[in-house]
Design an enzyme around this catalytic site. Structure first.
Site, short mmCIF file in Angstrom:
data_model
loop_
_atom_site.label_atom_id
_atom_site.label_comp_id
_atom_site.label_asym_id
_atom_site.label_seq_id
_atom_site.Cartn_x
_atom_site.Cartn_y
_atom_site.Cartn_z
N VAL A 59 20.18 12.41 66.44
CA VAL A 59 19.76 11.02 66.26
C VAL A 59 18.33 11.01 65.73
CG1 VAL A 59 19.19 8.88 67.47
CG2 VAL A 59 21.30 10.10 68.02
N ASP A 72 15.45 11.31 82.72
CA ASP A 72 14.06 11.63 82.39
C ASP A 72 13.49 10.70 81.32
OD1 ASP A 72 14.75 13.68 84.04
OD2 ASP A 72 14.22 15.31 82.69
N GLU A 93 10.68 29.41 90.62
CA GLU A 93 11.94 30.14 90.51
C GLU A 93 11.83 31.30 89.52
OE1 GLU A 93 14.46 26.18 91.80
OE2 GLU A 93 14.35 26.71 89.68
N PHE A 135 23.08 15.21 82.50
CA PHE A 135 23.63 14.67 83.74
C PHE A 135 23.81 13.15 83.66
CE2 PHE A 135 21.75 18.63 85.47
CZ PHE A 135 22.86 19.10 86.12
#
Lengths: 441, 441
Positions: A91, A312, A183, A26
């Site tokens: 990376v 994050d 969930e 995102f």
């Protein structure tokens, strides 16, 4: 040379600034989009070819949606921006002095500004060997693995002649009472009950156990207490056993140990503890809380002014002085902010104002007709919250086709309770020994 | 005991006939359905939990559809028949004297009648080591593997600095000019051209090569010559190089040898030669053509009157004396015939009339607006054939949800040329070395 690109429709004589973005989640995608079609060269590096809509990944793990419904090739998302180059690569390090990013194949990519948006991983708190028995839910691969184990456990239970083994196989354990854990627990309870009553001949509904284990005093700790209480009672009504204040002591083949008790199980899912991926290590700096990187108000990293961390990966703080949560909306807002800030700074020399987070509301879904929303000033729960959750998540999908496909599947599921993706990958039978032993893929 | 089933709503005293069906493809499912809700106990054994709509599997391999769009849990298909029991298990042998089927975990399932509907596999003509480099297209696992290799080859080509390696990676080779080979070749050409022009910055459309290799004198040999000619010229217009009368001599890492020439390639797909799965071995009998089992006019196996073989497993002959082809419609018709025949024979003692095949037409699709149909007396080609192909294949899908989902994706693709499932499975970057070397999953 890595920087040379014959397709760019600019004069080769012009010296252009190069922004390298590591990670196309995102946050990284939002930076790239904000820099799209500007006079800045952008390179996006990701080790996957697709962006994943993580909020719905639990539906892939519980056979409700297909991976393609919630993922989109990064090239497709960014293909219309001629100044953006996408590289599928791993990376392995960053050299802030030489200003290069090092790739797994030995190549190096030079940058003027570097954005680290590498996301997070689950934290096994020093027990990485548990991961084999209790996968987290971060990638399509893991979602498929969980789906396969879950469905396979039911198939093995159907074949088993031993009542104790049957019960063990029909016991699912979810570790961690955050939104993902809740969930998953709700979805597994629904799926399990449906499959047993409809499709299996030799299984009884009361053999089904779904256990949600939380080490802290309550589940969904980021939500107000009244919502948490309601969520817990909704889960329990759906047949989930919620255990709070219970630490997990061991995870082994076919069983876990929690609160001193051994629980035999057919499927374990890890949803506890999040830590940032190893960007801090690349830079040789100390990680902050949950190994997230401390950042300045403009999201640059102190002492490394040309390197930024978002989502994050970064430890940014809100106006209330609290650490911003590891949520998609934080990453997205930071990415949009940073992309625009870089554009203005590089092309116009403008210094950016500090980043400010605008809380769009926090949500978790428990199951059919049950979700919670926390908008700060007011809250919402129940069927209306669930409808709102569904509408928002469909709207957030990347294009009209995916919105239509997911809507149809959700409506179909609402009407029939069927789940469309109950596929066990091939050679499933080869993975069926007579014990609860499981195989890795 | 395997036969005991407390859920059956019949008097336990009544001795019921047990029909065991091995394989839940088109044939096996048709037998089961025809015996559904009768006073016969039916056990369906398959090593996969899902039935696969194979005619559209090439669309999964070329990123157009998701696996779940074309597969359905066997339990879900047969769940409404209370007399049918489904087992996810691998069959390892048959004892015709003791009348038991042996499973991989050592269990044995007794039968009164046994139906072998185990389908077929690709034939590597004694070179099984080629399979690692040139997977066939029979399972979801293989379709995903091919999709991954194909997409990964493009990603590697984008990263490569070596023009020869770039070209090699953008060369796809399809071995076998039957319907699957033709469908794959056409779809890869379309996908490749679209991706290069839209999404990749460092690839040129004229580096794309798609080569279809057929050992015999013409592709689509089961079709009339005029349709074959038209199909070939359609393929060539789409950019596929068609090589006929060219035998493949070797398949190795990163290259194949065909007609004495070495062709470097990024992705090889095997679609040549079909052989029946090892049902003949289980029975200790000699296989017929392509190791298919010779059957009586009622599809029972000579000398083994309580055992039947249908679909690709059996070598049945049409009224014209020709071997019936290994097609879904043959399997389906044989399954329906056999299910009804068994029902009447077991419950009413009626002897069945011999099986007769009704040709519903044979079809292959080359690409956008291009398909061929052979109905025996008349033929069809071009855009109308393509539309008919699409309508029939949507109609043949298992339920309304899948019909709707596939239709939407096809319409979307027709309008935008986008393919929704361009996902490379996780850790793809780890699989990117700098040469054309490939990794196995």
């Amino acid at each position: 040379m890595a920087g040379a690109d014959p397709h760019h429709d600019v004069q080769p004589s012009q010296v252009r600034h190069r922004v390298v973005i590591v990670g196309a989640g995102f946050g990284g995608l939002a930076v790239a989009r904000a820099l799209g079609n500007s006079a800045i060269d952008v390179t996006v590096i990701d080790r996957r070819n697709h962006n994943l809509f993580q909020p719905l990944l639990y539906q892939v793990a519980t056979a409700a949606l297909s991976p393609a419904d919630i993922s989109e090739p990064i090239r497709r998302t960014l293909g219309r921006f001629r100044n953006i180059d996408v590289k599928l690569a791993e990376v392995t390090g960053v050299d802030p002095t030489a200003k290069v990013v090092k790739l797994g194949d030995g190549a190096e990519i030079g940058y003027d500004r570097l954005v680290l948006a590498t996301g997070s991983d689950y934290n096994y708190f020093g027990h990485d060997e548990w991961r084999a028995w209790a996968p987290g839910l971060k990638t399509i691969h893991e979602a498929r693995l969980i789906r396969q184990r879950l469905l396979l456990a039911f198939e093995k239970a159907e074949l088993s002649q031993d009542p104790e083994e049957k019960k063990a196989l029909l016991t699912s354990v979810i570790i961690g009472g955050g939104p993902t854990g809740v969930e998953m627990a709700g979805a597994i309870a629904e799926l399990g009950r449906f499959m047993i009553t409809r499709d299996f001949r030799k299984l009884e509904p009361d053999h089904l156990r779904v256990i949600l284990i939380e080490a802290g005093p309550r589940i969904l700790a980021a939500f107000p207490e009244n919502l948490t209480r309601w969520a817990r009672s909704s889960l329990e009504k759906a047949g989930v056993e919620v255990m709070t204040n219970v630490p997990v002591e061991d995870v082994r083949r076919g069983e876990i140990v929690a609160g001193g008790k051994v629980i035999r199980t057919g499927c374990v899912i890890w949803g506890a503890g999040v830590k940032a991926s190893p960007a801090a290590n690349w830079l040789g700096i100390e990680g902050g809380p949950a190994s997230r990187i401390k950042v300045n108000p403009d999201l640059s990293i102190p002492e490394l002014p040309d390197i930024y961390a978002i989502g994050d990966t970064s430890a940014a703080f809100g106006e209330d002085g609290k650490l911003l949560p590891a949520l998609a909306q934080v990453a997205k807002q930071q990415g949009e902010y940073l992309g625009n800030a870089l554009r203005h700074e590089i092309l116009e020399g403008k210094k950016p104002a500090p980043f400010r987070f605008h809380n769009r509301g926090n949500t978790a879904v428990i199951g059919r007709n049950a979700a919670i929303f926390d908008f700060g000033r007011w809250t919402l729960k129940g069927r209306l919250a669930w409808l709102l959750w569904a509408l928002i998540h469909v709207y957030l999908l990347v294009n009209f086709e995916k919105r239509l496909l997911v809507s149809i599947q959700w409506i179909w599921r609402y009407l029939t309770r069927q789940r469309g993706a109950r596929i066990i990958d091939e050679n499933a039978a080869a993975a069926i020994p007579s014990s609860t032993e499981r195989t890795e893929t």
